[in-house]
Design an enzyme around this catalytic site. Structure first.
Site, short mmCIF file in Angstrom:
data_model
loop_
_atom_site.label_atom_id
_atom_site.label_comp_id
_atom_site.label_asym_id
_atom_site.label_seq_id
_atom_site.Cartn_x
_atom_site.Cartn_y
_atom_site.Cartn_z
N LYS A 10 37.88 -1.69 -21.06
CA LYS A 10 39.28 -1.40 -20.74
C LYS A 10 40.18 -2.25 -21.62
CE LYS A 10 42.05 -0.70 -16.59
NZ LYS A 10 41.93 -0.29 -15.20
N ASP A 51 47.45 3.44 -18.51
CA ASP A 51 46.24 3.92 -17.84
C ASP A 51 46.58 4.37 -16.42
OD1 ASP A 51 43.54 4.31 -17.16
OD2 ASP A 51 43.36 2.26 -16.44
N HIS A 102 41.80 4.13 -21.39
CA HIS A 102 41.55 2.71 -21.63
C HIS A 102 41.73 2.25 -23.07
CE1 HIS A 102 39.02 2.11 -17.71
NE2 HIS A 102 40.19 2.69 -17.51
N ASP A 117 37.69 10.98 -14.09
CA ASP A 117 38.16 9.74 -13.47
C ASP A 117 39.68 9.72 -13.41
OD1 ASP A 117 38.41 7.28 -12.37
OD2 ASP A 117 37.86 6.14 -14.15
N HIS A 133 34.76 9.20 -19.41
CA HIS A 133 35.58 9.30 -18.20
C HIS A 133 36.83 10.05 -18.62
CE1 HIS A 133 34.22 6.04 -15.13
NE2 HIS A 133 33.31 6.98 -15.33
N ASP A 193 45.82 7.19 -14.79
CA ASP A 193 44.85 8.02 -14.07
C ASP A 193 45.45 9.32 -13.53
OD1 ASP A 193 42.23 6.44 -14.04
OD2 ASP A 193 43.69 4.94 -13.45
N ASP A 218 36.68 5.66 -21.33
CA ASP A 218 37.66 6.26 -20.42
C ASP A 218 38.90 6.57 -21.27
OD1 ASP A 218 39.96 6.41 -18.60
OD2 ASP A 218 38.58 5.78 -17.04
N TRP A 261 31.84 -0.93 -14.28
CA TRP A 261 33.19 -1.30 -14.70
C TRP A 261 33.63 -2.48 -13.84
CZ3 TRP A 261 37.79 -1.47 -11.83
CH2 TRP A 261 38.87 -1.98 -12.58
N GLU A 290 31.63 0.22 -19.04
CA GLU A 290 32.95 0.79 -19.35
C GLU A 290 33.96 -0.31 -19.69
OE1 GLU A 290 34.53 3.00 -16.06
OE2 GLU A 290 36.37 3.56 -17.12
#
Ligand code: RNT
Ligand code: ZN
Length: 426
Positions: free
Chosen positions: A233, A301, A269, A333, A293, A303, A266, A190, A231
């Protein structure tokens, strides 16, 4: 809640009967669950700081752990001890996901393009002793050479060369980790590349990224245990207007590359109304492997810690319905520094595993039958009915059989650890 064995067993036996009526064998599902392994990200334990003296706390790349809860792991030994403790509260045997910045170099400054397997000796020894696998990630952020906002797609040849070398070194390290542990090691790329505002040279950066990836993946590295992945995004903090490695870019790259590379999705993302679950079967039609992820976006995003929400459940259901647990890898993640970090790990991992168990318990054959009959009303009614099947009793049995605290009794253990271990880190 502290359940005793009699009650867990009695509840389970009742649940087993209910599922049996729907044609599902819960014993069989539990034995499948024992073979499911997810990848626990080490970076939840230290807010994605890593151990490189020169870049500690530098941050960057648009990822940001917010919060200031005490007890952050400050070195490899603390991080391993926290991880090990978290794993004692998560049912099943799981892998650990490392980033290059978690190298242990004995106080010596080792540049990222000079890293080798030797700098991960302690992690390897630890994993070997516990018979667990390790996944790997090159770290393309939190570094002076990433401050321009571009790494592999940089127009500066020196900068680009440095990051290509780091990419190749990481693949070598991941390949060797896999060989040493005799377990698949995923090396996930990433990069933070992009720009805060309108960018004119989008095409140029993407052409450069393509060439850089070609160089990284053409390096001859033994792939017996190595799985490569990339990955994408949508945007990041500081790359709101332009992200070089977009989803379309990597889809194109992976599907046309002569190398075997997996796509990583992810959950944070994509546009908030986009369903990652629906993307899985599309990609599986063209690609052998997919990496997930699991994360939780909160408006963006962000997390946040994974919870058992519709999105995570849908993802697991898609994998189950496609019978693809051998082709889809689950990794966590997220990074929350505002709460006890072990609670974050355990809550997220348990939620991810719950979603998998929930999906495995689904009487999918009944949905397929309704679809084949063209009876979509029945399909909808069944989907609603499945939601209230006694899933919790099977989950408790899974925890019990795995020698893991049942219910929320694991929280008391975290509180003890907090008192004994984490408080002394203030
Ligand atoms: C960043 C990506 C990436 C990182 C980790 C630390 O937006 O999600 O996977 O979170 O590599
Ligand atoms: Zn990610």
């Amino acid at each position: 809640m502290n359940l005793d064995y009699e009650k867990i067993l009695a509840d389970y036996e009742r649940a087993k009967e209910v599922y049996k009526d729907f044609g599902v064998d819960t014993d069989e599902v539990l034995s499948k669950m024992k073979g499911i392994s997810i990848s626990l990200h080490c970076w939840q334990g230290d807010d994605v700081t890593g151990f490189e003296e020169a870049t500690k706390g530098m941050g960057g790349g648009g990822i940001l752990a917010t919060g200031n809860y005490f007890g952050r792991a400050r070195n490899g030994d603390e991080l391993r001890s926290d991880l090990e403790f978290a794993m004692s509260l998560i049912p099943g045997k799981h892998k650990v996901n490392l980033h290059a910045i978690y190298a242990e170099t004995d106080g010596k400054k080792v540049e990222r393009n000079e890293l080798s397997i030797d700098h991960f000796e302690k992690w390897l020894k630890w994993a070997k002793e516990r018979d667990i696998g390790i996944d790997f990630n090159p770290t393309f952020f939190a570094h002076p050479k990433a401050q321009s906002g571009y790494t592999l797609s940089s127009t500066d040849t020196e900068i680009r060369k440095f990051w290509i070398e780091h990419g190749i070194k990481s693949r070598e390290i991941a390949s060797q980790i896999g060989k040493e542990l005799k377990k698949t090691c995923i090396n996930n790329i990433w990069i933070p590349d992009g720009s805060k505002d309108f960018t004119a040279k989008r095409y140029e950066h993407r052409k450069i990224l393509k060439e850089s990836l070609d160089e990284i993946f053409s390096a001859s590295v033994d792939k017996t245990y190595l799985v490569d992945s990339v990955e994408s995004k949508l945007f990041g903090i500081g790359s709101e207007a332009f992200v070089v490695g977009s989803h379309e870019f990597y889809m194109g790259y992976v599907f046309t590359s002569k190398h075997d590379i997996a796509i990583c999705f992810d959950l944070g993302h994509f546009h908030p109304t986009e369903s990652v679950a629906d993307k899985i079967s599309s990609v599986l039609a063209f690609s052998k492997k997919v990496l997930l992820h699991l994360s939780r976006g909160m408006r963006w995003d962000s997390d946040h810690v994974v919870v058992l929400n519709d999105e995570v459940v849908s993802v697991s259901q898609e994998v189950k319905r496609a019978d693809a647990f051998d082709r889809v890898f689950f990794a966590l993640d997220f990074f929350d520094a505002s709460i006890n970090r072990i609670i974050a790990w355990v809550t997220g991992a348990r939620a991810a595993l719950k979603s998998i168990l929930y999906a495995l318990l689904e009487p999918t054959h009944l949905l397929n039958e309704a679809e084949e009959e063209g009876d979509f009303g029945k399909r909808l009614a069944l989907l609603e009915e499945f939601k209230t099947l006694p899933f919790g009793a099977v989950w408790n049995k899974f925890c019990y059989e795995s020698n893991i605290p049942v219910g929320n009794s694991w929280l008391d253990k975290v509180k003890e650890y907090e008192e004994k271990v984490l408080k002394s880190r203030i």
